[in-house]
Design an enzyme around this catalytic site. Sequence first.
Site, PDB file in Angstrom:
ATOM      1  N   SER A  45      95.772  56.866 -61.384  1.00  0.00           N
ATOM      2  CA  SER A  45      95.503  57.111 -59.963  1.00  0.00           C
ATOM      3  C   SER A  45      94.660  56.013 -59.320  1.00  0.00           C
ATOM      4  O   SER A  45      94.628  55.899 -58.102  1.00  0.00           O
ATOM      5  CB  SER A  45      94.815  58.461 -59.782  1.00  0.00           C
ATOM      6  N   ASP A 336      85.963  60.794 -53.961  1.00  0.00           N
ATOM      7  CA  ASP A 336      86.205  62.185 -54.348  1.00  0.00           C
ATOM      8  C   ASP A 336      85.607  62.409 -55.732  1.00  0.00           C
ATOM      9  O   ASP A 336      84.764  61.626 -56.180  1.00  0.00           O
ATOM     10  CB  ASP A 336      87.705  62.528 -54.259  1.00  0.00           C
ATOM     11  N   HIS A 339      87.310  59.221 -57.913  1.00  0.00           N
ATOM     12  CA  HIS A 339      87.667  57.861 -57.474  1.00  0.00           C
ATOM     13  C   HIS A 339      86.614  57.234 -56.575  1.00  0.00           C
ATOM     14  O   HIS A 339      85.997  57.923 -55.770  1.00  0.00           O
ATOM     15  CB  HIS A 339      89.011  57.908 -56.722  1.00  0.00           C
TER      16      HIS A 339
END
Length: 373
Positions: A45, A336, A339
């Site tokens: 991600s 978040d 990340h």
Amino acid sequence: MVIIFDRQLLLFVVVKLVFWVLIIEYPNAVKGLPQVSAMFVFGDSLADNGNNNYINSMARSNYYPYGCDYNRGPTGRFSNGKNFVDILGDLLGIVAPPPFADPSTSGARLLGGVNYASAAAGILDETGQHYGDRYPMSQQVLNFESNLSQLRNMMSGQNLTKYLSKSIAVVVFGSNDYINNYLLPSLYTSSYNYNPSQFANLLLNHYARLLVALYNVGLRRFFLAGIGALGCIPNQLATGQATPGRCVDYVNQILGFFNEGLRRLVDIMNNGGHPGAMFVYGNSYAAIGDILNNPARYGFSVWDRGCCGIGRNQGQITCLPFVTPCFNRKQYVFWDAFHPTEDVCTILAQRAYSGPPSDCYPMNVQQLALINY
Ligand SMILES: *[C@@H]1O[C@H](CO)[C@@H](O)[C@H](O)[C@H]1NC(C)=O
Ligand SMILES: *[C@@H]1O[C@H](CO)[C@@H](O)[C@H](O)[C@H]1NC(C)=O
């Protein structure tokens, strides 16, 4: 005098005109020419730019407030703005490549490279499976290999060899093998049998095999990102295992085996059996560690909470649709639960691109792009 003055004026006008024509017609002449022919991205991600939008996964980010600082809004990037790969692309003078799974990534759109990264994916195939579908590292390599046949149709063999050797492979893997595998032993029982050093070796054996596969089909310039300080992300702080004001030291310690091994792997790959190739190790751990130890130097004031998230450390539940993010995003290290913010990605990319060997070893990405094979 008058004539000379007029000449100077004329010269001035001409130079200005040429300058504007260059900017309008050849933006690269001003921005810097592309330093590589293409970028192929393999990762999780931290690098995904929309692949998971197309598969049956709970790990997705194609909703507000993801992308709230990005000019295209929510896209499937796990950031408030650009991600690490986007910014590295900017520095290399190229547009970061489109997601593999997007049906419009075909034909000539392949030529600048493709992004195969997939959120929740790991080096091990089973990593992240509790989030649903994802493209693990091995599948990403297969996807690249199958797209090579498209490129073969577009170029002669000789041209393809040159094109691939002037391309850069960006590989960002390993975080999920810890947070979404090894550190969840009740869900991932097979990893439970390994001690931290053995587990890192398991990951590195898979990783090395897949790197060799990419080398064998023609890629020659490799940037391999190490794992950042996962013990400091809001998701891990929210477990309550950290002393207040500190990170979860155990987590940072165990991933040290992987990072040290990856740095050794770079030496091994560069020293034998892979002529005409260069592998570099990006020391993400040191870069993020520096930011966390000296947040004020970089203009950050909040490092122990996600800007968008719910619960303890805003990290128990990550950023859900329409959760109101923090207002002062430039002051946050973490966007978040998992990340970094765009501003942190910018620092990481700059250090990978032009940092000293302590940031990117044995050379930085700028030097990697310049090697003349
Ligand atoms: C890339 O490979 C995948 C998997 O084989 C395929 O579905 C897709 O159409 C390919 N894309 C292009 C542009 O070659
Ligand atoms: C190979 O590249 C050269 C120079 O860019 C180009 O002129 C030539 O048409 C290419 N050949 C093929 C078969 O693609």
